[in-house]
Design an enzyme around this catalytic site. Structure first.
Site, PDB file in Angstrom:
ATOM      1  N   GLN A   1       0.816  -1.211   0.000  1.00 18.64           N
ATOM      2  CA  GLN A   1       0.000   0.000   0.000  1.00 18.64           C
ATOM      3  C   GLN A   1       0.859   1.274   0.000  1.00 18.64           C
ATOM      4  OE1 GLN A   1      -3.175   0.694  -0.467  1.00 18.64           O
ATOM      5  NE2 GLN A   1      -3.639  -1.460  -0.862  1.00 18.64           N
ATOM      6  N   SER A   2       1.977   1.212  -0.672  1.00 22.25           N
ATOM      7  CA  SER A   2       2.891   2.361  -0.724  1.00 22.25           C
ATOM      8  C   SER A   2       2.302   3.532  -1.496  1.00 22.25           C
ATOM      9  CB  SER A   2       4.209   1.939  -1.383  1.00 22.25           C
ATOM     10  OG  SER A   2       5.008   3.060  -1.680  1.00 22.25           O
ATOM     11  N   ASN A   3       2.283   4.693  -0.856  1.00 24.51           N
ATOM     12  CA  ASN A   3       1.919   5.921  -1.553  1.00 24.51           C
ATOM     13  C   ASN A   3       3.006   6.342  -2.536  1.00 24.51           C
ATOM     14  OD1 ASN A   3      -0.652   6.706  -0.176  1.00 24.51           O
ATOM     15  ND2 ASN A   3       0.683   6.636   1.604  1.00 24.51           N
TER      16      ASN A   3
END
Length: 333
Positions: A71-73
């Site tokens: 879930q890396s921005n």
């Protein structure tokens, strides 16, 4: 030294007062709305990517490769920014968070990355930065053999911290808006945002305390990482050489139960911000960062009446992958 920069943050992000929280906590609290920076739900990573993608453009790259948590921005913002610049993106997602459900692997930033046209690959370990970078470089070699021109955005220490230059610029921007802050509270993860802000303020002699709230490692590990990033940053620009060890302030009491997991301090911080000021924080970064403010006021480390800036670094896309955790933290009824 001049560094190539792709202009991804075309407008100054506002600094807004938080009057209700100020009254509640007994401080003069403001928020830097870097959640509005850049494209597609924005965030602090847009400022870092200006320099990485600037370097990619200077190298005439047509393909960008980047690694991060599922879930890396950062990887989602890279996909959006590269699309804007006409580049292909390959994102590598690392298994950093245990005991996740199906939504975590398919919604939020993962869904947006696919919508943005990114090719997704996976890496089995979330605690092997060097290995993750090596996997990207191996894939970059394959792209090169196929006739493309790849550019790798690395994660591990030992690489030039170009992204920190983005937050040195952000520090300049803040001081042009309002230079009268006593304390700046900011996320401390990869270290580029925290180190860049600290270096940018000290470069012009500003003495505000910069408190980094840990989102991935404990305070002892993170303090060493920030020192390493600052030393590497000083090799890029002499303006970063003004930071002493005493300037590195770390708080980690909202890190529990670990990276990418929502614990009670972060949940309480989310509720406080939402119900007092109508602003939403994400469970991975900004809730854990804002949690430092009331805790440090309560402990006396931030004194009553202080003028405090909380840097909202964005990340709201990941909110939609945390439905189960949020329902547990905020049950119906």
């Amino acid at each position: 030294m001049e560094f190539a920069r792709a202009e991804l943050v075309s407008a100054v992000t506002p600094i807004e007062p938080l009057p209700n929280l100020s009254a509640l906590l007994g401080i003069d609290l403001h928020i830097k709305r870097d959640d509005l920076a850049g494209t597609t739900m924005g965030g602090n990573k847009s400022r870092q990517l200006e320099y990485y993608l600037g370097a990619a453009q200077a190298a005439h790259a047509d393909t960008v490769l980047i690694t991060g948590a599922v879930q890396s921005n950062f990887v989602r913002t890279a996909a959006a920014s590269a699309a804007k610049l006409g580049m292909k993106t390959i994102v590598q997602l690392e298994a950093r968070v245990p005991d996740v459900d199906a939504l975590y692997g398919s919604n939020g930033n993962v869904l947006l990355s696919r919508l943005l046209g990114a090719e997704v690959m996976y890496y089995p370990s979330g605690e092997d930065e060097a290995g993750a970078d090596a996997a990207l470089r191996e894939r970059a070699a394959q792209e090169r053999q196929a006739g493309r021109t790849p550019y790798v955005i690395p994660l591990a220490l030992g690489n030039p911290p170009l992204g920190a230059l983005g937050y040195m610029r952000a520090a300049e921007e803040i001081l042009q808006q309002d230079s009268a802050f006593d304390v700046v509270v900011i996320a401390s993860g990869s270290g580029l945002t925290h180190a860049g802000m600290l270096a940018g303020l000290r470069a012009v002699g500003h003495s505000a305390r910069v408190i980094g709230s840990c989102v991935r490692r404990d305070a002892q590990q993170q303090r060493k990482r920030i020192r390493t990033v600052l030393d590497a940053l000083a090799e890029l620009t002499a303006h970063a050489s003004q930071v002493g060890d005493d300037d590195i302030m770390i708080w980690d009491e909202a890190l529990t139960p670990g990276y990418g997991q929502l614990g009670p301090p972060a949940a309480e911080a989310m509720a406080m911000m939402a119900r007092t000021e109508g602003l939403v924080l994400d469970p991975v970064y900004t809730a854990k960062v804002f949690a430092a403010v009331p805790a440090l006021v309560e402990s006396g480390e931030i004194t009553k009446g202080s003028r405090v800036l909380f840097v909202h670094t964005g990340g709201l896309a990941s909110l939609f992958a945390y439905q189960s955790a949020l329902e547990n933290a905020f049950p119906h009824g």
